[in-house]
Design a protein around this motif. Sequence first.
Motif, PDB file in Angstrom:
ATOM      1  N   LEU A 133      41.604  34.539  20.963  1.00  0.00           N
ATOM      2  CA  LEU A 133      41.080  34.293  19.618  1.00  0.00           C
ATOM      3  C   LEU A 133      40.653  32.841  19.450  1.00  0.00           C
ATOM      4  CD1 LEU A 133      43.795  36.201  17.546  1.00  0.00           C
ATOM      5  CD2 LEU A 133      41.495  37.008  18.111  1.00  0.00           C
ATOM      6  N   ILE A 134      41.173  31.971  20.351  1.00  0.00           N
ATOM      7  CA  ILE A 134      40.941  30.538  20.203  1.00  0.00           C
ATOM      8  C   ILE A 134      39.989  29.997  21.253  1.00  0.00           C
ATOM      9  CG2 ILE A 134      42.065  28.270  20.109  1.00  0.00           C
ATOM     10  CD1 ILE A 134      44.671  29.830  19.409  1.00  0.00           C
ATOM     11  N   VAL A 135      40.270  30.307  22.538  1.00  0.00           N
ATOM     12  CA  VAL A 135      39.480  29.695  23.613  1.00  0.00           C
ATOM     13  C   VAL A 135      38.559  30.669  24.337  1.00  0.00           C
ATOM     14  CG1 VAL A 135      41.160  27.877  23.999  1.00  0.00           C
ATOM     15  CG2 VAL A 135      41.372  29.994  25.286  1.00  0.00           C
ATOM     16  N   GLY A 136      38.709  31.969  24.080  1.00  0.00           N
ATOM     17  CA  GLY A 136      37.771  32.939  24.638  1.00  0.00           C
ATOM     18  C   GLY A 136      38.056  33.384  26.053  1.00  0.00           C
ATOM     19  N   ALA A 137      37.968  32.481  27.029  1.00  0.00           N
ATOM     20  CA  ALA A 137      37.987  32.855  28.442  1.00  0.00           C
ATOM     21  C   ALA A 137      39.400  32.971  28.988  1.00  0.00           C
ATOM     22  CB  ALA A 137      37.200  31.830  29.260  1.00  0.00           C
ATOM     23  N   THR A 138      40.124  34.033  28.577  1.00  0.00           N
ATOM     24  CA  THR A 138      41.502  34.193  29.026  1.00  0.00           C
ATOM     25  C   THR A 138      41.693  35.407  29.931  1.00  0.00           C
ATOM     26  OG1 THR A 138      41.974  35.406  26.972  1.00  0.00           O
ATOM     27  CG2 THR A 138      42.466  33.047  26.992  1.00  0.00           C
ATOM     28  N   GLY A 139      40.626  36.148  30.234  1.00  0.00           N
ATOM     29  CA  GLY A 139      40.735  37.309  31.122  1.00  0.00           C
ATOM     30  C   GLY A 139      41.395  37.004  32.449  1.00  0.00           C
ATOM     31  N   PRO A 140      41.121  35.833  33.067  1.00  0.00           N
ATOM     32  CA  PRO A 140      41.759  35.505  34.351  1.00  0.00           C
ATOM     33  C   PRO A 140      43.277  35.465  34.312  1.00  0.00           C
ATOM     34  CG  PRO A 140      39.835  34.124  34.030  1.00  0.00           C
ATOM     35  CD  PRO A 140      40.038  34.886  32.738  1.00  0.00           C
ATOM     36  N   LEU A 141      43.894  35.326  33.127  1.00  0.00           N
ATOM     37  CA  LEU A 141      45.354  35.330  33.052  1.00  0.00           C
ATOM     38  C   LEU A 141      45.920  36.633  33.605  1.00  0.00           C
ATOM     39  CD1 LEU A 141      46.111  33.723  29.551  1.00  0.00           C
ATOM     40  CD2 LEU A 141      46.747  32.823  31.790  1.00  0.00           C
ATOM     41  N   SER A 142      45.425  37.761  33.128  1.00  0.00           N
ATOM     42  CA  SER A 142      45.921  39.042  33.626  1.00  0.00           C
ATOM     43  C   SER A 142      45.394  39.321  35.023  1.00  0.00           C
ATOM     44  CB  SER A 142      45.527  40.181  32.674  1.00  0.00           C
ATOM     45  OG  SER A 142      44.124  40.321  32.585  1.00  0.00           O
ATOM     46  N   LEU A 143      44.179  38.871  35.300  1.00  0.00           N
ATOM     47  CA  LEU A 143      43.585  39.142  36.613  1.00  0.00           C
ATOM     48  C   LEU A 143      44.392  38.492  37.729  1.00  0.00           C
ATOM     49  CD1 LEU A 143      41.136  40.679  37.703  1.00  0.00           C
ATOM     50  CD2 LEU A 143      39.867  38.539  37.692  1.00  0.00           C
ATOM     51  N   SER A 144      44.919  37.298  37.490  1.00  0.00           N
ATOM     52  CA  SER A 144      45.699  36.624  38.522  1.00  0.00           C
ATOM     53  C   SER A 144      46.990  37.380  38.830  1.00  0.00           C
ATOM     54  CB  SER A 144      46.023  35.186  38.094  1.00  0.00           C
ATOM     55  OG  SER A 144      46.882  35.174  36.972  1.00  0.00           O
ATOM     56  N   VAL A 145      47.588  38.003  37.814  1.00  0.00           N
ATOM     57  CA  VAL A 145      48.816  38.776  38.015  1.00  0.00           C
ATOM     58  C   VAL A 145      48.496  40.119  38.664  1.00  0.00           C
ATOM     59  CG1 VAL A 145      50.802  39.821  36.872  1.00  0.00           C
ATOM     60  CG2 VAL A 145      49.906  37.644  36.050  1.00  0.00           C
ATOM     61  N   LEU A 146      47.434  40.767  38.198  1.00  0.00           N
ATOM     62  CA  LEU A 146      47.040  42.055  38.789  1.00  0.00           C
ATOM     63  C   LEU A 146      46.683  41.902  40.268  1.00  0.00           C
ATOM     64  CD1 LEU A 146      44.804  43.443  35.880  1.00  0.00           C
ATOM     65  CD2 LEU A 146      47.022  44.339  36.606  1.00  0.00           C
ATOM     66  N   THR A 147      46.064  40.763  40.626  1.00  0.00           N
ATOM     67  CA  THR A 147      45.697  40.531  42.017  1.00  0.00           C
ATOM     68  C   THR A 147      46.933  40.470  42.905  1.00  0.00           C
ATOM     69  OG1 THR A 147      43.732  39.293  41.320  1.00  0.00           O
ATOM     70  CG2 THR A 147      44.456  38.963  43.577  1.00  0.00           C
ATOM     71  N   LYS A 148      48.047  39.995  42.350  1.00  0.00           N
ATOM     72  CA  LYS A 148      49.297  39.952  43.108  1.00  0.00           C
ATOM     73  C   LYS A 148      49.988  41.315  43.147  1.00  0.00           C
ATOM     74  CE  LYS A 148      51.452  36.720  40.927  1.00  0.00           C
ATOM     75  NZ  LYS A 148      52.528  35.764  40.570  1.00  0.00           N
ATOM     76  N   ASP A 149      49.937  42.043  42.028  1.00  0.00           N
ATOM     77  CA  ASP A 149      50.714  43.277  41.907  1.00  0.00           C
ATOM     78  C   ASP A 149      50.022  44.495  42.502  1.00  0.00           C
ATOM     79  OD1 ASP A 149      52.609  41.796  40.628  1.00  0.00           O
ATOM     80  OD2 ASP A 149      52.186  42.548  38.606  1.00  0.00           O
ATOM     81  N   LEU A 150      48.684  44.497  42.504  1.00  0.00           N
ATOM     82  CA  LEU A 150      47.937  45.663  42.981  1.00  0.00           C
ATOM     83  C   LEU A 150      47.206  45.327  44.275  1.00  0.00           C
ATOM     84  CD1 LEU A 150      46.414  46.814  39.552  1.00  0.00           C
ATOM     85  CD2 LEU A 150      48.570  47.526  40.606  1.00  0.00           C
ATOM     86  N   LYS A 151      47.155  46.262  45.174  1.00  0.00           N
ATOM     87  CA  LYS A 151      46.557  46.007  46.489  1.00  0.00           C
ATOM     88  C   LYS A 151      45.090  46.415  46.565  1.00  0.00           C
ATOM     89  CE  LYS A 151      50.498  44.523  47.907  1.00  0.00           C
ATOM     90  NZ  LYS A 151      50.685  43.061  47.998  1.00  0.00           N
ATOM     91  N   SER A 152      44.655  47.284  45.686  1.00  0.00           N
ATOM     92  CA  SER A 152      43.280  47.782  45.723  1.00  0.00           C
ATOM     93  C   SER A 152      42.391  46.982  44.775  1.00  0.00           C
ATOM     94  CB  SER A 152      43.245  49.262  45.339  1.00  0.00           C
ATOM     95  OG  SER A 152      41.936  49.668  44.993  1.00  0.00           O
ATOM     96  N   LYS A 153      41.240  46.554  45.254  1.00  0.00           N
ATOM     97  CA  LYS A 153      40.283  45.816  44.411  1.00  0.00           C
ATOM     98  C   LYS A 153      39.847  46.663  43.228  1.00  0.00           C
ATOM     99  CE  LYS A 153      36.023  47.372  46.665  1.00  0.00           C
ATOM    100  NZ  LYS A 153      36.604  48.526  47.326  1.00  0.00           N
ATOM    101  N   ASP A 154      39.722  47.974  43.443  1.00  0.00           N
ATOM    102  CA  ASP A 154      39.258  48.864  42.390  1.00  0.00           C
ATOM    103  C   ASP A 154      40.300  49.005  41.287  1.00  0.00           C
ATOM    104  OD1 ASP A 154      36.784  49.570  43.779  1.00  0.00           O
ATOM    105  OD2 ASP A 154      38.111  50.555  45.200  1.00  0.00           O
ATOM    106  N   GLU A 155      41.580  49.045  41.653  1.00  0.00           N
ATOM    107  CA  GLU A 155      42.647  49.088  40.655  1.00  0.00           C
ATOM    108  C   GLU A 155      42.698  47.787  39.867  1.00  0.00           C
ATOM    109  OE1 GLU A 155      46.221  49.962  42.786  1.00  0.00           O
ATOM    110  OE2 GLU A 155      45.880  52.133  42.749  1.00  0.00           O
ATOM    111  N   VAL A 156      42.511  46.657  40.562  1.00  0.00           N
ATOM    112  CA  VAL A 156      42.531  45.351  39.903  1.00  0.00           C
ATOM    113  C   VAL A 156      41.414  45.256  38.860  1.00  0.00           C
ATOM    114  CG1 VAL A 156      42.141  42.870  40.230  1.00  0.00           C
ATOM    115  CG2 VAL A 156      43.618  44.120  41.817  1.00  0.00           C
ATOM    116  N   VAL A 157      40.183  45.567  39.258  1.00  0.00           N
ATOM    117  CA  VAL A 157      39.030  45.429  38.372  1.00  0.00           C
ATOM    118  C   VAL A 157      39.095  46.439  37.223  1.00  0.00           C
ATOM    119  CG1 VAL A 157      36.516  45.583  38.218  1.00  0.00           C
ATOM    120  CG2 VAL A 157      37.576  44.467  40.188  1.00  0.00           C
ATOM    121  N   ALA A 158      39.472  47.689  37.521  1.00  0.00           N
ATOM    122  CA  ALA A 158      39.508  48.735  36.496  1.00  0.00           C
ATOM    123  C   ALA A 158      40.594  48.459  35.458  1.00  0.00           C
ATOM    124  CB  ALA A 158      39.741  50.096  37.148  1.00  0.00           C
ATOM    125  N   THR A 159      41.786  48.082  35.913  1.00  0.00           N
ATOM    126  CA  THR A 159      42.886  47.808  34.980  1.00  0.00           C
ATOM    127  C   THR A 159      42.598  46.562  34.158  1.00  0.00           C
ATOM    128  OG1 THR A 159      44.407  48.784  36.603  1.00  0.00           O
ATOM    129  CG2 THR A 159      45.385  47.539  34.787  1.00  0.00           C
TER     130      THR A 159
END
Length: 236
Positions: A133-159
């Motif tokens: 709501l304040i700075v806009g570009a916060t999508g990478p916060l979850s993406l960095s965690v998903l990249t560690k937790d999920l092994k498939s690129k498709d699961e990372v991008v879709a989730t």
Amino acid sequence: MDFLLGVIAFATSLIAAIIGFGGGMLLIAILPIFIAPTLVIPIHGITQIASNASRAVFSFNYVKWSLLPAFLVGSIAGTILFGSVLYALPTTFIPLAIGTYLLLNLWYRPFANFIRQFESYYLIGLLQTGLGLIVGATGPLSLSVLTKDLKSKDEVVATSAVFMTISHLAKIPVFMMVTQMLWQSLGLILFMVIGSILGSFVGTKLRLKADNTKLIALIKLLLTLLALHMIVAVFN
């Protein structure tokens, strides 16, 4: 101009569908060149909802739905918490904090192992949606965690697409503040929504053919560059 912005929406959505992020940040940087400042946030948000939601639909079978409830609860809390203090928060150093967190989480294993004790999708939802709501570009916060937790690129991008859809939906109150101007921009919005959905469709097809290991490595590299840019920009 409507058609041109539709093409731009297509291109940015295509990028996001392939690598999982980046399209929204490019779009919000371009929009002020073409439209009134009061319309940038709502039109960007509407386009990103279309982009992320369509990306999730086209990759429906890859979404890790089990992670959604915790993120959703965190998002609601983040909207209430950050929305109530939106104008009182000092925002100057938020990008510095996000950039530093991304770098340490991606590349410094002791920090990643330590922070994993506290990382939860409740907290990620709260921070990504609230700070969005304040700075806009916060999508990478979850993406960095998903990249560690999920092994498939498709699961990372879709989730990640589902998470970002939720975060952008939290901006609906902002849309409502400029409802009259939005009604006057329906043609533009239609072109951009159609462009973003087409970009998601084509990008998803390209991503499904891409090498899993190489694309995950590319996501990490681009997240690193984004983090460095955030940190440097604070001091410029």
